[in-house]
Design an enzyme around this catalytic site. Structure first.
Site, PDB file in Angstrom:
ATOM      1  CG  HIS A 204      -0.235   0.280   2.509  1.00 19.96           C
ATOM      2  ND1 HIS A 204       0.449  -0.696   3.178  1.00 19.96           N
ATOM      3  CD2 HIS A 204      -0.083   1.408   3.233  1.00 19.96           C
ATOM      4  CE1 HIS A 204       0.989  -0.191   4.262  1.00 19.96           C
ATOM      5  NE2 HIS A 204       0.686   1.088   4.333  1.00 19.96           N
TER       6      HIS A 204
HETATM    7  C1  UD1 Z   1      -1.882   5.385   6.313  1.00 22.65           C
HETATM    8  C2  UD1 Z   1      -0.550   5.834   6.913  1.00 22.65           C
HETATM    9  C3  UD1 Z   1       0.481   4.732   6.715  1.00 22.65           C
HETATM   10  C4  UD1 Z   1      -0.026   3.392   7.231  1.00 22.65           C
HETATM   11  C5  UD1 Z   1      -1.357   3.081   6.562  1.00 22.65           C
HETATM   12  C6  UD1 Z   1      -1.962   1.784   6.982  1.00 22.65           C
HETATM   13  C7  UD1 Z   1      -0.076   8.252   6.762  1.00 22.65           C
HETATM   14  C8  UD1 Z   1       0.758   9.252   6.079  1.00 22.65           C
HETATM   15  N1  UD1 Z   1      -0.031   7.009   6.241  1.00 22.65           N
HETATM   16  O1  UD1 Z   1      -1.681   5.234   4.909  1.00 22.65           O
HETATM   17  O2  UD1 Z   1       1.653   5.070   7.418  1.00 22.65           O
HETATM   18  O3  UD1 Z   1       0.908   2.390   6.920  1.00 22.65           O
HETATM   19  O4  UD1 Z   1      -2.260   4.149   6.890  1.00 22.65           O
HETATM   20  O5  UD1 Z   1      -3.122   1.557   6.248  1.00 22.65           O
HETATM   21  O6  UD1 Z   1      -0.729   8.556   7.740  1.00 22.65           O
HETATM   22  N2  UD1 Z   1      -9.054   4.744   2.248  1.00 22.65           N
HETATM   23  C9  UD1 Z   1     -10.276   4.145   2.216  1.00 22.65           C
HETATM   24  N3  UD1 Z   1     -10.853   3.797   3.423  1.00 22.65           N
HETATM   25  C10 UD1 Z   1     -10.234   4.026   4.619  1.00 22.65           C
HETATM   26  C11 UD1 Z   1      -8.995   4.671   4.610  1.00 22.65           C
HETATM   27  C12 UD1 Z   1      -8.409   5.011   3.432  1.00 22.65           C
HETATM   28  O7  UD1 Z   1     -10.862   3.918   1.178  1.00 22.65           O
HETATM   29  O8  UD1 Z   1     -10.809   3.689   5.660  1.00 22.65           O
HETATM   30  C13 UD1 Z   1      -8.404   5.090   0.953  1.00 22.65           C
HETATM   31  C14 UD1 Z   1      -8.707   6.484   0.505  1.00 22.65           C
HETATM   32  O9  UD1 Z   1      -8.761   6.481  -0.887  1.00 22.65           O
HETATM   33  C15 UD1 Z   1      -7.472   7.245   0.910  1.00 22.65           C
HETATM   34  C16 UD1 Z   1      -6.384   6.204   0.750  1.00 22.65           C
HETATM   35  O10 UD1 Z   1      -7.012   4.967   1.111  1.00 22.65           O
HETATM   36  O11 UD1 Z   1      -7.277   8.374   0.137  1.00 22.65           O
HETATM   37  C17 UD1 Z   1      -5.202   6.440   1.632  1.00 22.65           C
HETATM   38  O12 UD1 Z   1      -5.591   6.598   3.001  1.00 22.65           O
HETATM   39  P1  UD1 Z   1      -4.670   7.471   3.984  1.00 22.65           P
HETATM   40  O13 UD1 Z   1      -5.222   7.435   5.342  1.00 22.65           O
HETATM   41  O14 UD1 Z   1      -4.412   8.808   3.370  1.00 22.65           O
HETATM   42  O15 UD1 Z   1      -3.279   6.725   3.935  1.00 22.65           O
HETATM   43  P2  UD1 Z   1      -2.899   5.181   3.921  1.00 22.65           P
HETATM   44  O16 UD1 Z   1      -2.362   4.861   2.566  1.00 22.65           O
HETATM   45  O17 UD1 Z   1      -3.988   4.312   4.452  1.00 22.65           O
END
Ligand code: UD1
Length: 357
Positions: A204
């Site tokens: 991811h």
């Molecule tokens: C975040 C953390 C990362 C951790 C990861 C575990 C930061 C910078 N990154 O990354 O260190 O390893 O979590 O998962 O804080 N999304 C959904 N549903 C959710 C959450 C996210 O669909 O419940 C999708 C959305 O499109 C979002 C993308 O995932 O834009 C990324 O989510 P985000 O929280 O920005 O970062 P992660 O890649 O999950």
């Protein structure tokens, strides 16, 4: 004492659960649990609260997804209001996500002390958002709880005073020690009809999945590995979105929804190899003695390489294939468990909070 824990995304939940438990057992004071809402899908958040026995959050800031600036700023704006209402004596933050740095910045500016659990880890790669979050959080937090001696070294090198640093061990392993027996009862392998030998994949990181060329390269290689080894891939929402935009055929890979904690631990513990770019999974596989191949150029958890079962693969897809072959033919290192990864880290944190702070 009034203690306020801030959690936001999946890897925070298994770190906060044992600390909250240990503080409860030590009668440290009242505890408030605040969820920023950075992760919000049922299978990225809610299921972990149920399985880990975390209390329902006292409040959820519901910030959701967004660019780094937007997400971080939104957390800061919303948490400030909450902190001013609650007046905690200490805020406890976890790991390296945007919620961690946003909460720490806000607390520091309004004079509330912060304790950082999992301090001192460094990848020395400032293109990783998490590295910036770690550097900033550790510079301004008041109490730094480190999981391994390299953490102490990095903090001292960055000019942080020794008296702020406490080597306590790994709280994520506390949760694993507690729940591994329960996870093993679940028999996920049979439910998914996986053979005795299989590989477990998670990917991811933006550096792997946001760049289409890199993602195609990795997925193509994984599919080739799938000729010799069954592969299962619980897929993060970020990765699912990226793959939906691409045309890459991977018939050898069985995709799953993101798994809950217990099923995922069960899948790891039975796996022949885990291929990942996660931080926490490098640690969990080391504890369980399962070979781990990390598709990253660097790691903030080098002890999993020097002591444990982890190997860095970078973007070298030939190395990935060769390492899987080495594992399948019994020629891979076995690894040991790092010191203080013993299920007691959260008790050490609770003792320090009660006795020193
Ligand atoms: C975040 C953390 C990362 C951790 C990861 C575990 C930061 C910078 N990154 O990354 O260190 O390893 O979590 O998962 O804080 N999304 C959904 N549903 C959710 C959450 C996210 O669909 O419940 C999708 C959305 O499109 C979002 C993308 O995932 O834009 C990324 O989510 P985000 O929280 O920005 O970062 P992660 O890649 O999950």
């Amino acid at each position: 004492m009034k203690l306020l824990h801030v959690v936001g995304a999946r890897p925070n939940f298994m770190k906060a659960a044992p600390v909250i438990d240990a503080l409860n057992r030590s009668n440290a004071g009242s505890q408030i649990l605040l969820h920023t809402g950075q992760h919000y899908d049922e299978n990225m958040s809610r299921i972990f609260f149920d399985e880990l026995g975390l209390p329902t959050p006292d409040a959820n800031l519901e910030v959701g997804s967004g660019s780094h600036a937007k997400q971080t700023a939104e957390i800061m704006i919303r948490i400030e209001q909450y902190l001013l209402e609650q007046h905690p004596d200490l805020v406890i933050v976890y790991g390296d996500i945007n919620s961690t740095v946003a909460a720490t910045l806000t607390c520091t500016k309004i004079g509330i002390p912060v304790a950082h659990v999992e301090a001192g880890l460094r990848s020395f790669d400032r293109t990783m958002p998490e590295e910036i979050n770690r550097l900033v959080t550790d510079q301004i937090a008041n109490y730094l709880f480190t999981p391994s001696p390299d953490g102490d070294e990095h903090l001292l090198n960055e000019g942080i005073a020794q008296e702020k640093i406490f080597l306590v061990g790994n709280v994520m392993i506390d949760t694993l020690v507690r729940l591994l027996p329960k996870a093993k009862e679940r028999n996920v392998r049979a439910t998914l009809q996986l053979p005795e030998q299989y590989g477990l994949i998670t990917l991811h990181r933006p550096s792997n999945v946001d760049d289409p060329d890199s993602l195609v390269d990795i997925m193509t290689t994984l599919n080739q590995i799938g000729d010799d080894l069954a592969l299962v891939f619980p897929i993060h929402p970020r990765t699912r979105k990226r793959l939906a935009d691409m045309d890459v055929k991977t018939p050898n890979i069985q995709f799953l929804e993101p798994q809950g904690y217990l099923d995922f631990v069960a899948l790891q513990s039975d796996a022949t190899v885990v291929i990942t770019d996660s931080g926490g999974i490098q640690e969990e596989t080391t504890y369980m003695g399962v070979p781990c191949l990390t598709v990253r150029e660097n790691t903030e958890r080098p002890i999993t390489i020097t002591v444990g079962t982890n190997t860095l693969i970078g973007k070298d897809m030939d190395k990935l294939k060769q390492s899987v072959q080495a594992i399948l033919t019994g020629q891979y290192k076995s690894g040991k468990n790092p010191e203080l990864w013993d299920g007691q880290a959260s008790n050490r944190i609770a003792d320090i909070i009660v006795n020193h702070l």
